[in-house]
Design an enzyme around this catalytic site. Structure first.
Site, mmCIF file in Angstrom:
data_model
loop_
_atom_site.group_PDB
_atom_site.id
_atom_site.type_symbol
_atom_site.label_atom_id
_atom_site.label_comp_id
_atom_site.label_asym_id
_atom_site.label_seq_id
_atom_site.Cartn_x
_atom_site.Cartn_y
_atom_site.Cartn_z
ATOM 1 C CD GLU A 1 -24.546 33.271 -28.168
ATOM 2 O OE1 GLU A 1 -25.677 33.660 -28.528
ATOM 3 O OE2 GLU A 1 -24.011 33.666 -27.111
ATOM 4 N NE ARG B 1 -30.354 31.092 -27.354
ATOM 5 C CZ ARG B 1 -30.397 32.210 -26.642
ATOM 6 N NH1 ARG B 1 -29.720 33.263 -27.018
ATOM 7 N NH2 ARG B 1 -31.133 32.265 -25.566
ATOM 8 C CE LYS C 1 -22.414 45.201 -16.220
ATOM 9 N NZ LYS C 1 -22.488 44.374 -17.421
HETATM 10 C C1 LIG Z 1 -26.825 33.306 -25.142
HETATM 11 C C2 LIG Z 1 -25.879 33.944 -24.170
HETATM 12 N N1 LIG Z 1 -24.658 34.354 -24.590
HETATM 13 C C3 LIG Z 1 -23.805 34.928 -23.721
HETATM 14 C C4 LIG Z 1 -24.146 35.118 -22.416
HETATM 15 C C5 LIG Z 1 -23.137 35.672 -21.423
HETATM 16 N N2 LIG Z 1 -23.584 36.937 -20.807
HETATM 17 C C6 LIG Z 1 -24.095 36.960 -19.566
HETATM 18 S S1 LIG Z 1 -24.545 38.494 -19.094
HETATM 19 C C7 LIG Z 1 -24.040 39.144 -20.539
HETATM 20 C C8 LIG Z 1 -24.182 40.621 -20.777
HETATM 21 C C9 LIG Z 1 -25.582 41.043 -20.649
HETATM 22 O O1 LIG Z 1 -25.667 42.425 -20.831
HETATM 23 P P1 LIG Z 1 -27.005 43.178 -20.454
HETATM 24 O O2 LIG Z 1 -28.161 42.385 -20.908
HETATM 25 O O3 LIG Z 1 -26.903 44.557 -20.983
HETATM 26 O O4 LIG Z 1 -27.030 43.170 -18.875
HETATM 27 P P2 LIG Z 1 -26.043 43.954 -17.863
HETATM 28 O O5 LIG Z 1 -25.055 42.937 -17.402
HETATM 29 O O6 LIG Z 1 -25.415 45.086 -18.598
HETATM 30 O O7 LIG Z 1 -26.904 44.400 -16.763
HETATM 31 C C10 LIG Z 1 -23.519 38.168 -21.381
HETATM 32 C C11 LIG Z 1 -22.949 38.407 -22.722
HETATM 33 C C12 LIG Z 1 -25.418 34.649 -22.014
HETATM 34 N N3 LIG Z 1 -25.827 34.749 -20.744
HETATM 35 N N4 LIG Z 1 -26.256 34.088 -22.904
#
Ligand SMILES: Cc1ncc(C[n+]2csc(CCOP(=O)(O)OP(=O)(O)O)c2C)c(N)n1
Length: 630
Positions: free
Chosen positions: A361, A389, A282
């Protein structure tokens, strides 16, 4: 010097580039993204980590014939750059500009709207079924992060896909991070392999040396068989294989050739899904983002106003922290949003009463119900949009048993630049229809403290919705007090019209009332504070005094606060009172700066005033008569 990036107008232009050119291109993309995101705001670290993977995907597949589904979609910037949208990046996440998430309305290369996590594999399964039913031939690739892979939907889809025997590719972009480090047992297993860097590097070297030759392929196969059982001890390889996927990896996510080899292998599978495990870093290539991926997950737009106010999230966290100090039965739950909810210091101070459950969630809500059933008071801090959700869990597991769970719905109302997948404009409506639910919204950050405290002693499920960003800069009372449930406050008297506002629309209503008074219209202002139960006594009184009510909310008008007031007034003693409602129309609100969106939807003071005058033209047409009557 000419930039390679400037010549890439479609994925086609990538296909003939040399290894050296591809490396230059990746570096140019990183420089472009860093500069661009710093000027508009947006997701940075996730996008920097996935540059080589995106290039490899576009070289190996033929978008839009082949279809990519980007889970969450916040990491799709390189995909947008490579698919003809380079010159639009100045408008990223701004009103009328390109979205920060994939959107089929924006490009044929964006096959599916995403924004909420963990949906990509389900969508891919649906597309694979559609393709096969229609007798068509194309590849479908779901690209999902290890954070999004913590969400239940992803497992439901993997479980179904593995059994379906359809051609479909899941690419896990595994950087060990959600917004904060990814939580959960599977993440721990994935991470163990990541930490064993020597194994990954040795495997990469072997694959590079052997790739291509026939002897190489059979040795690779033997190594594969030999290491399969050993690997299963430290890797979740078998987990995916047992689900019916061909597991390929892990591969170095910053080595385009290696990723392409893995994608080719995945592509050659027929009648079976493939799971390609790609290790990425990242924030890759940007020292700051790489060393502080949490901070650079999302970069805010440059801030012009410099108002010295504290954010609602911080006030919420401070309040919960002091309540936790007084009451050991209060626990706090977040679904992968500890930073967004400002819960870092609570996590450090009360590690045994703080729970980050991952992007889960539904689980968070039912887990809270379990805790509440045993006498604890769980505070579930979930953004309004993501709590959608947990809708069934709120009804079936919490409200049905009337359990005292506190729902802290951060980012309610217009959230701005994240756009239509993220606006918190539905919560008042989806909470209102649930029996036993108490619903409130503070007019400012000071009232937020009191409502959160009230919720922890309410003995019923209670939701407190509050907006994104800074409060109004009002002083915070040192003593946090319980407010009377179902009681609003009359902030200003008036005889011809009453503005009844909920939450952050109260202050704009005070401003609008001031302007209306200048036009000679006597305007009352009420802070409703509760949507359920409504302060029916106060509403009856104000309805009979003024004969005209305008409700104001930053929520959909369909079934929201205004609907509640209309239903009550129509059935009550002041049914002759005219009620009009201001709020969000029946639509998905696009991306843009929050204040701009508020002015477009006429939810700022000027817009409220204008709408009120439109509702009641008689107030403007006969000012003299009315003045005489008063
Ligand atoms: C249902 C839901 N809950 C929370 C989020 C907030 N959120 C956006 S990106 C993220 C982290 C995603 O991590 P990952 O899939 O590993 O992608 P990275 O950012 O590490 O590339 C979160 C928790 C979301 N988009 N959707």
């Amino acid at each position: 010097m000419d930039r390679m990036l400037d010549k890439i107008n479609s994925p086609e232009s990538l296909k003939n580039l040399s290894t050296a050119e591809l490396a230059d291109l990746a570096a140019e993309i990183r420089a472009f993204l860093t500069e661009s995101v710093n000027s508009t705001g947006g997701h940075l670290a996730s996008n920097l980590g996935i540059v080589e993977l995106t290039i490899a995907l576009h070289r190996e597949f033929n978008s839009p014939h082949d279809k990519f589904i980007w889970d969450v979609g916040h990491q799709s910037y390189t995909h947008k750059l490579l698919t003809g949208r380079r010159d639009m990046f100045r408008s990223l996440r701004q009103y009328g500009g390109i979205s920060g998430f994939p959107d089929p309305v924006e490009s044929d290369h964006d096959q599916f709207c995403t924004g909420h996590a963990s949906t990509s594999i389900s969508a891919a399964v649906g597309m694979a079924i559609a393709r096969d039913l229609a007798g068509e031939d194309y590849d479908i690739v779901a690209i999902i992060g290890d954070g999004a892979l913590t969400g239940g939907m992803a497992y439901e889809a993997l479980n179904h896909a593995g059994n379906l025997g359809k051609k479909l590719i899941v690419v896990l972009a595994d950087n060990g991070m959600s917004i904060s480090p990814t939580v959960g047992a599977l993440a721990k297993r994935l991470n163990r392999f990541r930490l064993d860097d020597k194994v990954t590097k040795a495997k990469s070297r072997t694959m590079r040396i052997l790739s291509g030759s026939r002897l190489g392929k059979s040795i690779d196969w033997m190594i594969h068989r030999f290491t399969r059982s050993a690997k299963a001890l430290i890797m979740p390889t078998m987990f995916f294989e047992e689900l019916g996927f061909t597991y390929i990896g892990p591969v170095d996510g910053h080595n385009i050739a290696e990723i392409e080899t893995a994608l080719k292998q995945a592509r050659s599978q027929t009648n079976k899904p493939a799971f390609v495990h790609v290790l990425t870093t990242k924030g890759k290539g940007n020292e700051l983002a790489e060393s502080s991926p949490v901070l650079y997950h999302s970069v805010p737009p440059p801030n012009g106003n410099g108002k010295p106010a504290i954010s609602y999230s911080k006030v919420f966290a401070q309040t919960v922290s002091s309540l936790m100090e007084q009451n050991p039965r209060i626990v706090i739950i977040t679904a992968a949003m500890a930073e967004g909810n400002s819960l870092e210091s609570i996590a450090a101070k009360y590690p045994s009463r703080f729970f980050d459950v991952g992007i889960c969630e539904e689980h968070a809500v039912t887990m809270a119900a379990g805790l509440a059933s045993q006498g604890f008071i769980p505070v579930v801090a979930i953004y309004s949009t993501f709590l959608q959700r947990g809708f069934d869990q709120i009804i079936h597991d919490v409200a049905l048993q009337d359990l005292p769970v506190v729902f802290a719905m951060d980012r309610s109302g217009i959230v701005g630049e994240d756009g239509k997948t993220h606006q918190g404009t539905f919560d008042l409506a989806y909470m209102r229809l649930i029996p036993n639910m108490i619903i409130s919204a503070p007019k400012d950050e000071n009232e937020l403290q009191h409502l959160i405290a009230t919720a922890t002693v309410a003995r019923h499920p209670m939701a407190v919705r509050y907006p994104r960003g800074d409060g109004f800069g009002v002083p915070l009372d040192a003593k946090i007090e319980k407010l009377e449930i179902g009681k609003g406050e009359l902030l200003k008297k008036g005889s011809e019209l009453a503005l009844i506002a909920i939450g952050a629309t109260v202050y704009p209503c005070i401003e609008a009332a001031r302007e209306l008074e200048l036009k000679g219209i006597s305007t009352a202002v009420v802070n409703a504070r509760f949507v359920k139960p409504l302060d029916t006594e106060l509403i009856n009184e104000i309805a009979s005094q003024t004969g005209r009510i305008v409700t104001v909310e930053e929520n959909t008008l369909e079934g929201g606060f205004g609907s509640a007031v209309v239903e009550h007034v129509n059935a009550g003693p002041a049914s002759g009172c005219k009620v009009r409602c201001i709020g969000i129309p029946d639509t998905f609100v696009e991306h843009g700066a929050p204040d701009l969106l508020r002015s477009i939807y006429k939810l700022d003071a000027a817009g409220i005033e204008q709408q009120v005058l439109g509702f009641f033209p008689e107030l403007v047409s006969q000012p003299a008569d009315r003045t005489a009557k008063r």
